[in-house]
Design a protein around this motif. Structure first.
Motif, PDB file in Angstrom:
ATOM      1  N   LEU A  28       0.818  -1.216   0.000  1.00  0.00           N
ATOM      2  CA  LEU A  28       0.000   0.000   0.000  1.00  0.00           C
ATOM      3  C   LEU A  28       0.852   1.266   0.000  1.00  0.00           C
ATOM      4  O   LEU A  28       0.483   2.282  -0.570  1.00  0.00           O
ATOM      5  N   ARG A  30       3.620   1.469  -1.453  1.00  0.00           N
ATOM      6  CA  ARG A  30       4.488   1.362  -2.636  1.00  0.00           C
ATOM      7  C   ARG A  30       5.947   1.331  -2.206  1.00  0.00           C
ATOM      8  O   ARG A  30       6.773   2.096  -2.692  1.00  0.00           O
ATOM      9  N   ARG A 160      -4.308   1.500  14.032  1.00  0.00           N
ATOM     10  CA  ARG A 160      -4.730   2.849  13.644  1.00  0.00           C
ATOM     11  C   ARG A 160      -3.529   3.679  13.160  1.00  0.00           C
ATOM     12  O   ARG A 160      -3.592   4.336  12.133  1.00  0.00           O
ATOM     13  N   GLY A 161      -2.444   3.604  13.919  1.00  0.00           N
ATOM     14  CA  GLY A 161      -1.246   4.360  13.535  1.00  0.00           C
ATOM     15  C   GLY A 161      -0.699   3.902  12.198  1.00  0.00           C
ATOM     16  O   GLY A 161      -0.332   4.711  11.347  1.00  0.00           O
ATOM     17  N   TRP A 163      -2.308   2.422   9.766  1.00  0.00           N
ATOM     18  CA  TRP A 163      -3.154   2.710   8.598  1.00  0.00           C
ATOM     19  C   TRP A 163      -3.209   4.198   8.301  1.00  0.00           C
ATOM     20  O   TRP A 163      -3.079   4.600   7.155  1.00  0.00           O
ATOM     21  N   VAL A 164      -3.297   5.042   9.297  1.00  0.00           N
ATOM     22  CA  VAL A 164      -3.357   6.477   8.998  1.00  0.00           C
ATOM     23  C   VAL A 164      -2.040   6.950   8.400  1.00  0.00           C
ATOM     24  O   VAL A 164      -2.027   7.715   7.431  1.00  0.00           O
ATOM     25  N   THR A 166      -0.036   5.260   6.709  1.00  0.00           N
ATOM     26  CA  THR A 166       0.118   4.711   5.364  1.00  0.00           C
ATOM     27  C   THR A 166      -0.770   5.448   4.376  1.00  0.00           C
ATOM     28  O   THR A 166      -0.338   5.832   3.300  1.00  0.00           O
ATOM     29  N   PHE A 167      -2.004   5.698   4.765  1.00  0.00           N
ATOM     30  CA  PHE A 167      -2.958   6.301   3.830  1.00  0.00           C
ATOM     31  C   PHE A 167      -2.666   7.783   3.587  1.00  0.00           C
ATOM     32  O   PHE A 167      -2.668   8.246   2.449  1.00  0.00           O
ATOM     33  N   ASP A 168      -2.451   8.529   4.631  1.00  0.00           N
ATOM     34  CA  ASP A 168      -2.281   9.978   4.465  1.00  0.00           C
ATOM     35  C   ASP A 168      -1.250  10.513   5.463  1.00  0.00           C
ATOM     36  O   ASP A 168      -1.597  11.067   6.500  1.00  0.00           O
ATOM     37  N   TRP A 182       6.106   5.034  13.080  1.00  0.00           N
ATOM     38  CA  TRP A 182       5.356   3.952  12.429  1.00  0.00           C
ATOM     39  C   TRP A 182       6.123   3.389  11.259  1.00  0.00           C
ATOM     40  O   TRP A 182       6.032   2.189  10.960  1.00  0.00           O
TER      41      TRP A 182
END
Ligand SMILES: Nc1ncnc2c1ncn2[C@@H]1O[C@H](COP(=O)(O)OP(=O)(O)OP(=O)(O)O)[C@@H](O)[C@H]1O
Ligand SMILES: [Mg+2]
Lengths: 277, 262
Positions: A28, A30, A160-161, A163-164, A166-168, A182
């Protein structure tokens, strides 16, 4: 299907699971190159731990690998940020350098010990049933299970840490989330999964387990938890099919599993294309 | 033309950011009023995004500092909401619309506290405000550009902040969505929120913003729109960019601003 078969497939599946967890985040972000880098660069750490503790298992190896894993991450960042060298070049240079040092160390040692290049580069999962640990259960299964549990707990606690960031990452940092922490945690997780996978599939094939199932899952998953589940299932299916393939062909098990991971990905790609049209 | 205010929402003092020996922001010093919609404008590469990032401590500061509601960022972080440029995110991500909007609750939840009913209610309301209720369970890769922007806005709303920093929210958004977003921003302003928008379109700037900040690496102007939106100041900001300059002339004529030819 006898006990040996089951033990080998089980080991492969446990190792796959360990790789899938950080693998999904790498895909995710990259950043699969980082996975490749760490899985190779931990070699000198593992050899050093071997020299230190005299065996290829246990805490020393985990510490050795984790430390080198974090060291590569740090080195890559340093070269990239301070010297202004592109990410792919800094990754390529750093990990091949460390890996090569590891290879030299192994070749120097192979005369005196049971550590040889073959086993380090390719692993040997057929040996799993021979090396028994507590309660007559193979030692590899113990190690992989414990590391799986550690990784799953890390995933649940840090979900949560992870994924956040990673996403933004910008949003995460703006709200006060320590994205650097993270990043390093994820790289630490990759190092752990590398240790898990090292003896059974070897340094070269780890990347197939880190990226294959996650890439397949990314084609279909609509949420991160589902991606993790789909990746695990697809990885385990590859282990079973790969083992069958290897038995039929009398070929390398790790190789056959990696091939199956690739095949599943390409088939999924076709299926998805078919669904979309 | 730099006008300072008493009791500012956001103030920057001598902000300087240098990337690889090239000053991207140079000695920026301004203060912005509370409860207004504020535009930040300047040509590409002027450092608009960097300014927002510097305020949020996401870009490395070489000197200077900023304050939000008179306090340091760490004291008021929860009250500040940042909407990055939409293109900086990989929208091909396995997440649903409501997953993303729920992120807006994380600053108050922290990394470990459980999501409660009231959080879900806040997310539902935020989606309603941006007219995206029916898309709540849609995967974000299946959204149009305008819908993505509204999701980001909903996430910011769910954060229930007092200061909103939006980086180019109207890029790739159609006219009706732009109008809807603007309407929402005005509602937020009427509720006393301060909204800072990085903006590109000179044609709409005077209509959208009560206050305007013009930058081009250094600060050109900061003040009420009617004082700052002048031919001369815009020319200074967009110096050398011919197409933009003729656009400036057009806008001036359209809107009957006094154009002084030199
Ligand atoms: N991380 C970075 N490293 C090096 N240079 C950077 C970095 N971020 C921005 N810059 C440089 O700083 C300058 C300002 O960038 P910035 O993104 O703030 O401009 P902008 O005003 O937002 O432009 P745009 O209108 O294109 O969004 C550019 O010249 C850019 O190349
Ligand atoms: Mg920008």
């Amino acid at each position: 299907m006898n006990v040996n078969d089951i033990q080998i497939v089980l080991t492969a599946s446990l190792v796959t699971l360990a790789c899938v967890i950080p693998g999904c985040f790498l895909v995710l972000r990259r950043m699969t190159m980082f996975g490749d880098a760490i899985s190779h660069a931990v070699l000198p750490g593992i050899v050093a731990a071997f020299l230190f503790s005299g065996s290829l298992n246990g805490i020393a190896m985990i510490i050795g690998a984790s430390l080198t894993g974090l060291l590569v991450t740090l080195l890559i960042e340093l070269i990239q940020k301070k010297m202004r060298i592109s990410p792919d070049a800094s990754i390529g240079i750093t990990y091949t350098f460390l890996f090569a040092i590891g290879v030299i160390m192994v070749s120097l040692l192979s005369n005196q010990t049971d550590l040889d290049q073959e086993c380090v580069l390719y692993g040997d999962i057929t040996l799993v049933p021979l090396d028994l640990g507590m309660w007559g259960i193979p030692r590899q299964i113990w190690i992989a299970s414990i590391l799986d549990i550690v990784l799953i707990i890390t995933l649940l606690v840090g979900y949560r840490g992870l994924w956040v960031s990673t996403f933004d990452p910008s949003f995460a940092a703006a709200t006060g989330i320590a994205t650097v922490f993270w990043h390093y945690l994820l790289m630490g997780m990759v190092s752990l999964s590398t240790v898990t996978a090292f003896e059974s599939v070897g340094a070269i094939m780890v990347i197939a387990l880190l990226t294959g199932p996650a890439a397949t899952a990314a084609l279909f998953a609509r949420s991160l938890p589902r991606m993790l589940v789909i990746a695990s299932i697809s990885g385990i299916i590859s282990c079973i099919l790969g083992y069958i393939l290897a038995t039929i062909l009398d070929a390398s098990i790790a190789g056959a599993i990696a091939v199956m991971n690739g095949l599943l990905f390409f088939i999924s790609l076709l299926i998805r294309k078919f669904i979309r049209n | 033309m730099i006008i300072n205010v008493q009791d500012p929402s956001l103030e920057a003092h001598n902000l300087t950011v240098i990337y690889h020996r090239k000053p991207v922001l140079w000695n920026i010093d301004f203060s912005l009023p509370k409860g207004e919609i504020i535009g930040i404008m300047g040509p590409n590469g002027a450092g608009k995004s960097t300014l927002i990032k510097a305020i949020l401590e996401l870009a490395p500061l070489n000197s200077g500092y900023s304050k939000i509601f008179g306090k340091s960022l760490n004291e008021v972080r929860k009250k500040v909401s940042y909407i990055p440029q939409r293109q900086t995110i990989d929208w091909d991500f396995p997440a649903s619309v409501s997953d993303v909007v729920m992120m807006g609750r994380y600053p108050s939840l922290g990394l470990f506290k459980r999501i409660t009913k009231s959080d879900r209610e806040i997310v539902r309301l935020a989606l309603e405000q941006v007219n995206m209720t029916e898309y709540a369970n849609r995967q974000i890769s299946q959204l149009s550009g305008g819908q993505q922007q509204r999701v980001f806005l909903a996430r910011a709303l769910a954060q229930q902040a007092d200061l909103y920093l939006l980086d180019e929210p109207f890029v790739g958004v159609d006219a009706s969505t732009e109008a809807a977003i603007m309407q929402l921003l005005r509602t937020m302003k009427n509720e006393g929120k301060t909204i800072v928008v990085v903006h590109h379109d000179l044609h709409t700037a005077a209509e959208y913003f009560n206050w305007l900040v013009l930058i081009n690496a250094s600060l050109i102007a900061s003040g009420p729109t009617e004082k700052v939106f002048t031919d001369e100041l815009l020319r200074n900001t967009y110096s050398g960019k011919l197409t933009v300059l003729s656009q400036v002339g057009d806008v001036m004529r359209e809107q009957n601003f006094p154009v002084r030819e030199k």
